[in-house]
Design an enzyme around this catalytic site. Structure first.
Site, PDB file in Angstrom:
ATOM      1  N   SER A  16      14.710  41.301 -22.188  1.00 21.06           N
ATOM      2  CA  SER A  16      15.234  40.973 -23.531  1.00 21.06           C
ATOM      3  C   SER A  16      16.642  41.041 -23.719  1.00 21.06           C
ATOM      4  O   SER A  16      17.195  42.008 -22.974  1.00 21.06           O
ATOM      5  CB  SER A  16      14.420  41.696 -24.518  1.00 21.06           C
ATOM      6  N   TYR A  26      11.648  49.755 -27.539  1.00 19.76           N
ATOM      7  CA  TYR A  26      11.684  48.447 -27.032  1.00 19.76           C
ATOM      8  C   TYR A  26      12.602  48.241 -26.163  1.00 19.76           C
ATOM      9  O   TYR A  26      12.642  47.834 -24.872  1.00 19.76           O
ATOM     10  CB  TYR A  26      11.479  47.492 -28.005  1.00 19.76           C
TER      11      TYR A  26
HETATM   12  P1  NDP Z   1       3.802  37.188 -28.089  1.00 22.70           P
HETATM   13  O1  NDP Z   1       3.632  37.966 -29.061  1.00 22.70           O
HETATM   14  O2  NDP Z   1       3.895  35.713 -28.237  1.00 22.70           O
HETATM   15  O3  NDP Z   1       2.840  37.235 -26.827  1.00 22.70           O
HETATM   16  C1  NDP Z   1       2.463  38.468 -26.007  1.00 22.70           C
HETATM   17  C2  NDP Z   1       1.734  38.285 -24.867  1.00 22.70           C
HETATM   18  O4  NDP Z   1       1.296  39.559 -24.125  1.00 22.70           O
HETATM   19  C3  NDP Z   1       0.184  37.655 -25.197  1.00 22.70           C
HETATM   20  O5  NDP Z   1      -0.101  36.727 -24.329  1.00 22.70           O
HETATM   21  C4  NDP Z   1      -0.570  38.928 -25.040  1.00 22.70           C
HETATM   22  O6  NDP Z   1      -1.808  38.546 -24.941  1.00 22.70           O
HETATM   23  C5  NDP Z   1       0.105  39.786 -24.069  1.00 22.70           C
HETATM   24  N1  NDP Z   1      -0.087  41.043 -23.948  1.00 22.70           N
HETATM   25  C6  NDP Z   1       0.309  42.118 -24.866  1.00 22.70           C
HETATM   26  N2  NDP Z   1      -0.194  43.171 -24.558  1.00 22.70           N
HETATM   27  C7  NDP Z   1      -0.982  43.006 -23.580  1.00 22.70           C
HETATM   28  C8  NDP Z   1      -1.605  44.171 -22.686  1.00 22.70           C
HETATM   29  N3  NDP Z   1      -1.723  45.371 -22.995  1.00 22.70           N
HETATM   30  N4  NDP Z   1      -2.166  43.760 -21.384  1.00 22.70           N
HETATM   31  C9  NDP Z   1      -1.885  42.409 -21.462  1.00 22.70           C
HETATM   32  N5  NDP Z   1      -1.397  41.288 -22.150  1.00 22.70           N
HETATM   33  C10 NDP Z   1      -0.812  41.710 -23.114  1.00 22.70           C
HETATM   34  O7  NDP Z   1       5.241  37.583 -27.611  1.00 22.70           O
HETATM   35  P2  NDP Z   1       6.307  36.576 -26.908  1.00 22.70           P
HETATM   36  O8  NDP Z   1       5.614  35.448 -25.974  1.00 22.70           O
HETATM   37  O9  NDP Z   1       7.269  36.122 -27.879  1.00 22.70           O
HETATM   38  O10 NDP Z   1       6.800  37.645 -25.758  1.00 22.70           O
HETATM   39  C11 NDP Z   1       6.518  37.445 -24.202  1.00 22.70           C
HETATM   40  C12 NDP Z   1       7.676  38.322 -23.692  1.00 22.70           C
HETATM   41  O11 NDP Z   1       9.090  37.920 -23.958  1.00 22.70           O
HETATM   42  C13 NDP Z   1       7.389  39.960 -24.003  1.00 22.70           C
HETATM   43  O12 NDP Z   1       7.817  40.701 -22.811  1.00 22.70           O
HETATM   44  C14 NDP Z   1       8.746  39.983 -25.090  1.00 22.70           C
HETATM   45  O13 NDP Z   1       8.885  41.349 -25.349  1.00 22.70           O
HETATM   46  C15 NDP Z   1       9.605  39.247 -24.396  1.00 22.70           C
HETATM   47  N6  NDP Z   1      10.731  38.583 -25.261  1.00 22.70           N
HETATM   48  C16 NDP Z   1      10.357  38.048 -26.462  1.00 22.70           C
HETATM   49  C17 NDP Z   1      11.129  37.494 -27.471  1.00 22.70           C
HETATM   50  C18 NDP Z   1      10.967  36.673 -28.723  1.00 22.70           C
HETATM   51  O14 NDP Z   1      11.874  36.397 -29.266  1.00 22.70           O
HETATM   52  N7  NDP Z   1       9.988  36.254 -28.588  1.00 22.70           N
HETATM   53  C19 NDP Z   1      12.646  37.918 -27.199  1.00 22.70           C
HETATM   54  C20 NDP Z   1      12.819  38.784 -26.183  1.00 22.70           C
HETATM   55  C21 NDP Z   1      12.097  39.113 -25.155  1.00 22.70           C
HETATM   56  P3  NDP Z   1      -3.327  39.442 -25.662  1.00 22.70           P
HETATM   57  O15 NDP Z   1      -2.739  39.437 -27.109  1.00 22.70           O
HETATM   58  O16 NDP Z   1      -4.328  38.692 -25.097  1.00 22.70           O
HETATM   59  O17 NDP Z   1      -3.200  40.801 -25.175  1.00 22.70           O
END
Ligand code: NDP
Length: 260
Positions: free
Chosen positions: A152, A165
């Site tokens: 990030s 985070y």
């Molecule tokens: P979302 O909240 O849309 O999606 C998160 C994903 O992670 C879901 O598919 C969720 O699936 C999965 N997940 C969460 N916890 C677990 C777990 N314990 N085990 C397995 N899967 C898990 O987030 P984003 O798509 O926005 O984020 C994706 C990545 O990008 C993250 O690492 C985030 O930190 C990073 N990021 C995002 C930004 C943004 O602005 N959106 C900015 C910078 C970085 P489920 O619910 O089924 O567990």
């Protein structure tokens, strides 16, 4: 005529957190480029919905309920994925959670531990299992593989009220660099992607906040939120043989926010 290395037919890509958001955006693009896809998520219902959508793109898809913060589930998940698909060529350690706090001094230890367990332990377990598979395969005469950690901008910019985070994301970059150096001899490369402000469930609160819309998004040179689809091209490139000499880097995808 299409550029041949971007054709992912015959390759298998595994995306943690692939059932929505950035992970699903990357998975859909790689499926469209011909890759068979494995997605991991902790929510079975969301996994099924994404599996159906990805299968509609005409590739083999396996969705697995795996909590990446659980070491045993990650090990079993990788074993099952390799058994079902025959191999895994690229692994995107993308699953993550974002827990802010009203202030650092109010940040609870349990919040800190929870964020570390998914965003750091989860990446560690995922990359380690991926390396175990790829090293074994390389020693059997079939080198290669691509590892991606989704970090990030919080790793390189001060993310107020997000100390836990931010720490996990800085750690992902450092871990990726170590993995990249150690595994180059096996033909394995590793890179980190740093998203900016992306419209997903994770940022739902910020998207609904008018002060954020007035003060932050105008500071994005592209003048808009990023979308999960904005990560598709990079995912295809990193999963493809076109990136075989690209390793150890941090790739910022933020509409120019960090340099403005
Ligand atoms: P979302 O909240 O849309 O999606 C998160 C994903 O992670 C879901 O598919 C969720 O699936 C999965 N997940 C969460 N916890 C677990 C777990 N314990 N085990 C397995 N899967 C898990 O987030 P984003 O798509 O926005 O984020 C994706 C990545 O990008 C993250 O690492 C985030 O930190 C990073 N990021 C995002 C930004 C943004 O602005 N959106 C900015 C910078 C970085 P489920 O619910 O089924 O567990």
């Amino acid at each position: 005529m299409a550029y041949a290395p971007f054709n992912l037919s015959g390759k298998v890509a595994l995306v943690t957190g692939g059932n929505r958001g950035i992970g699903l955006g990357m998975a859909k693009a790689m499926a469209q480029a011909g890759a068979d896809i494995v997605i991991w998520g902790s929510n079975a219902e969301r996994n099924l919905a994404a599996e159906t959508e990805l299968t509609g793109l005409g590739v083999r898809v396996k969705a697995q309920t795996v909590d990446v913060s659980d070491e045993a589930q990650v090990a079993e998940g990788m074993e099952e994925a390799v058994a079902a698909m025959g191999r895994v060529d690229s692994v995107f350690a993308n699953a993550g959670i974002g827990y802010g706090s009203p202030s650092f001094v109010e940040m609870k230890t349990e919040t800190y531990r929870k964020v570390l367990s998914v965003n750091l332990d989860g990446v560690f377990f995922t990359l380690r299992e991926a390396c175990r598979h790829m090293v074994e395969r390389a020693k059997a005469g079939d080198p290669g593989g691509s590892l991606v950690g989704v970090a990030s901008l919080a790793a390189i910019e001060g993310a107020a009220r997000n100390e836990a985070y931010a720490a996990t994301k800085g750690a992902v970059i450092s871990m990726i660099k170590s993995v990249a150096v150690e595994h180059a001899r096996y033909g394995v490369r590793a890179n980190a992607i740093l998203p900016g402000w992306i419209a997903t469930d994770m940022t739902a609160g910020a998207q609904a906040n008018s002060a954020f819309a007035e003060k932050v998004i105008p500071r994005v040179p592209a003048r808009r939120w990023g979308e999960p689809e904005d990560f598709g091209g990079m995912a295809v490139y990193l999963a493809s043989d076109a990136s075989s000499y690209h390793s150890g880097t941090t790739i910022v995808i933020d509409g120019g926010y960090s340099i403005f």
